[in-house]
Design a protein around this motif. Structure first.
Motif, PDB file in Angstrom:
ATOM      1  N   LEU A  90       0.832  -1.207   0.000  1.00 23.61           N
ATOM      2  CA  LEU A  90       0.000   0.000   0.000  1.00 23.61           C
ATOM      3  C   LEU A  90       0.865   1.255   0.000  1.00 23.61           C
ATOM      4  O   LEU A  90       0.635   2.184  -0.786  1.00 23.61           O
ATOM      5  CB  LEU A  90      -0.913   0.011   1.233  1.00 23.61           C
ATOM      6  N   LEU A  91       1.879   1.269   0.880  1.00 25.26           N
ATOM      7  CA  LEU A  91       2.747   2.441   0.958  1.00 25.26           C
ATOM      8  C   LEU A  91       3.559   2.623  -0.318  1.00 25.26           C
ATOM      9  O   LEU A  91       3.774   3.753  -0.773  1.00 25.26           O
ATOM     10  CB  LEU A  91       3.699   2.300   2.158  1.00 25.26           C
ATOM     11  N   THR A  94       1.338   4.092  -3.259  1.00 21.90           N
ATOM     12  CA  THR A  94       0.808   5.446  -3.060  1.00 21.90           C
ATOM     13  C   THR A  94       1.569   6.512  -3.840  1.00 21.90           C
ATOM     14  O   THR A  94       0.951   7.299  -4.578  1.00 21.90           O
ATOM     15  CB  THR A  94       0.785   5.788  -1.557  1.00 21.90           C
ATOM     16  N   ALA A  97       0.924   6.165  -7.630  1.00 23.64           N
ATOM     17  CA  ALA A  97      -0.376   6.677  -8.058  1.00 23.64           C
ATOM     18  C   ALA A  97      -0.316   8.194  -8.239  1.00 23.64           C
ATOM     19  O   ALA A  97      -0.878   8.741  -9.203  1.00 23.64           O
ATOM     20  CB  ALA A  97      -1.451   6.303  -7.036  1.00 23.64           C
ATOM     21  N   GLU A  98       0.383   8.880  -7.341  1.00 24.84           N
ATOM     22  CA  GLU A  98       0.511  10.333  -7.453  1.00 24.84           C
ATOM     23  C   GLU A  98       1.339  10.718  -8.680  1.00 24.84           C
ATOM     24  O   GLU A  98       1.004  11.658  -9.399  1.00 24.84           O
ATOM     25  CB  GLU A  98       1.162  10.876  -6.179  1.00 24.84           C
ATOM     26  N   THR A 127      -4.645   2.893 -11.037  1.00 26.24           N
ATOM     27  CA  THR A 127      -4.316   2.005  -9.921  1.00 26.24           C
ATOM     28  C   THR A 127      -5.471   1.070  -9.607  1.00 26.24           C
ATOM     29  O   THR A 127      -5.283  -0.145  -9.439  1.00 26.24           O
ATOM     30  CB  THR A 127      -3.955   2.837  -8.673  1.00 26.24           C
ATOM     31  N   SER A 151     -13.643   2.969  -3.408  1.00 29.93           N
ATOM     32  CA  SER A 151     -13.075   4.152  -4.053  1.00 29.93           C
ATOM     33  C   SER A 151     -14.135   5.229  -4.235  1.00 29.93           C
ATOM     34  O   SER A 151     -13.864   6.421  -4.032  1.00 29.93           O
ATOM     35  CB  SER A 151     -12.478   3.770  -5.409  1.00 29.93           C
ATOM     36  N   ILE A 315      -7.520   3.755  -0.166  1.00 31.04           N
ATOM     37  CA  ILE A 315      -6.614   4.802   0.300  1.00 31.04           C
ATOM     38  C   ILE A 315      -5.473   4.988  -0.699  1.00 31.04           C
ATOM     39  O   ILE A 315      -5.008   6.117  -0.950  1.00 31.04           O
ATOM     40  CB  ILE A 315      -6.073   4.458   1.701  1.00 31.04           C
ATOM     41  N   VAL A 316      -5.024   3.893  -1.310  1.00 31.70           N
ATOM     42  CA  VAL A 316      -3.921   3.959  -2.271  1.00 31.70           C
ATOM     43  C   VAL A 316      -4.325   4.747  -3.506  1.00 31.70           C
ATOM     44  O   VAL A 316      -3.670   5.718  -3.897  1.00 31.70           O
ATOM     45  CB  VAL A 316      -3.477   2.543  -2.671  1.00 31.70           C
ATOM     46  N   ASN A 318      -6.706   6.781  -3.972  1.00 27.08           N
ATOM     47  CA  ASN A 318      -7.219   8.126  -3.744  1.00 27.08           C
ATOM     48  C   ASN A 318      -6.210   9.055  -3.084  1.00 27.08           C
ATOM     49  O   ASN A 318      -6.565  10.177  -2.708  1.00 27.08           O
ATOM     50  CB  ASN A 318      -8.481   8.060  -2.860  1.00 27.08           C
ATOM     51  N   ALA A 319      -4.971   8.596  -2.919  1.00 26.91           N
ATOM     52  CA  ALA A 319      -3.977   9.439  -2.245  1.00 26.91           C
ATOM     53  C   ALA A 319      -3.741  10.738  -3.005  1.00 26.91           C
ATOM     54  O   ALA A 319      -3.739  11.829  -2.419  1.00 26.91           O
ATOM     55  CB  ALA A 319      -2.673   8.664  -2.092  1.00 26.91           C
TER      56      ALA A 319
END
Length: 425
Positions: A90-91, A94, A97-98, A127, A151, A315-316, A318-319
């Motif tokens: 997940l980390l 992230t 994705a950005e 993602t 999501s 969360i991933v 939508n970061a």
């Protein structure tokens, strides 16, 4: 003498050209910067400048090493102890994705608003799509359904709520407004998506199928094709037919940022394309390890698959949306905030979910729109709440607080919810 006169004339022409392409003319400067970028960097995609812009400059990229760590832990730990693999994946995803969003924005400078809107529709939720395809390939249909549902809920309640709240706090002495017409169109599309998801669930749970076990799947595939047509029509309506009323979000963002913040093109067209391919490939690799670790994470963390899929996985994806929506709300650019948060939910519900049904159809997987009663009811009420919050075309910190609190209720509900169909994938 004639040759000297010719040389003088050529020098005058050259000086005129330099003046015409000086920064005094914005169009000339744009052309000059484009040609300089293409001439300087067309031979190398991996020079120091582009690597710095993509991998070093953003502060969020400190999370990138967690990706390789997750892959390493995948092979060093038993499957029922894959909680750390899931968490590190997940980390690691992230920041990717950005960066996908950044590369898409850079490419949109060259493609224009129409193609840029299509790029945002695909890469903006790349993602979620990649994770969904991996889960589909592993026959984890419920994970696909619940992660996409999560999501939508996260964007509409948490992201939009945080944006309204922070924007209201920063601009407490004025009322923030946004384009009511565009918000109403998005709400209508979301209600259409609820209709497409609601009918298969009702048909299944009322036992009123014409062919039991087959009618829901057939209806889902037909409805998915209709929803894809509707979304394509929406893109045409927004980007071409009613361009003055419903300005593309990307175009608004580009114009406002270019005029007020002086944002310039940082990557050439081919650099943006190559980096999009590289980032998508890396997201695909990590998504495979993430999906493989879901069951082990559910066991080791003692959490239900529903909570992991609906609350943690989104969360991933939508970061990037979360950060940008809050940033634009703080700058009093709520039209862009609505486009980022609600527009992303519209893309997922009207494009990504039907797309996954069609992909599952091609893969021979029975992916349908029957999201079960609990999930469908949650989506229906969420769309109604957000539609009521946006109907006035204004926002404040209290509306944002209400949306955040609603999301906490949804998260708590899924924390105690056990999927009756299968909780282990």
């Amino acid at each position: 003498m004639k040759e000297e006169e010719k040389e003088k004339m050529m020098m005058i022409v050259d000086l005129d050209d330099v003046e015409s392409t000086s920064p005094k003319s914005p169009h000339a400067f744009h052309f000059e910067s484009d040609s300089t970028l293409n001439h300087t960097h067309n031979s190398s995609f991996f020079n120091i400048r582009t690597v710095y812009l993509v991998f070093i400059k953003p502060k969020i990229n400190v999370l990138l090493p967690f990706g390789p760590v997750a892959i390493l832990l995948h092979y060093l730990t038993p499957k029922h102890h894959h909680g750390w693999v899931f968490f590190f994946s997940l980390l690691g995803i992230t920041p990717l994705a950005e960066r996908l969003g950044y590369a898409t924005e850079q490419l949109a400078f060259y493609t224009g608003p129409t193609v840029g809107g299509l790029l945002n529709a695909t890469f903006g939720n790349a993602t979620e799509m990649i994770i969904s395809i991996y889960a589909l390939n592993n026959d984890m249909i419920r994970v696909v359904q619940q992660s996409l549902l999560g999501s939508i809920l996260s964007n509409m309640l948490l992201v939009l709520g945080c944006a309204f709240f922070t924007g209201g706090i920063v601009h407490h002495n004025k009322q923030q407004v946004f384009n009511k017409a565009a918000a109403v169109v998005n709400s209508g599309l979301l209600l259409m998506a609820v209709m497409g998801i609601l009918f298969p669930a009702v048909l299944h749970f009322t036992h009123s199928e014409l062919h039991f076990g087959k009618s829901v799947l057939s209806l889902s595939r037909f409805s998915s094709c209709i929803m894809l047509v509707a979304y394509a029509s929406y893109l045409f309506f927004q980007l071409r037919s009613q361009q003055n009323l419903y300005n593309p979000v990307q175009e608004i963002a580009d114009n406002s940022e270019n005029s007020e913040e002086g944002e310039e093109i940082e990557l050439t067209k081919w650099e943006a394309i190559v980096w999009l391919a590289i980032l998508t490939a890396w997201v695909s690799v990590l998504s495979g390890y993430l999906v493989d670790a879901i069951e082990g994470a559910s066991e080791s963390l003692n959490m239900s698959m529903a909570f992991i899929s609906v609350i943690l996985l989104p969360i991933v994806g939508n970061a990037a949306e979360h950060a940008s929506a809050i940033m634009f709300a703080m700058k009093d650019k709520l039209d862009i905030t609505i486009g980022v948060a609600v527009g992303s939910s519209t893309q997922i519900s009207m494009f990504v979910i039907p797309f996954c049904v069609v992909v599952g159809w091609c893969m021979g997987k029975e992916m349908d729109l029957n999201f079960q009663l609990f999930e469908t009811a949650t989506l229906f009420i969420t769309v109604l709440v957000v539609a009521f919050m946006m109907q006035e075309g204004t926002s404040n910190y209290f509306k944002g607080l209400m949306l955040i609190l609603c999301y906490l209720i949804v998260a708590a509900s899924f924390f105690v919810h056990v999927d009756p169909q299968n909780d282990v994938g």
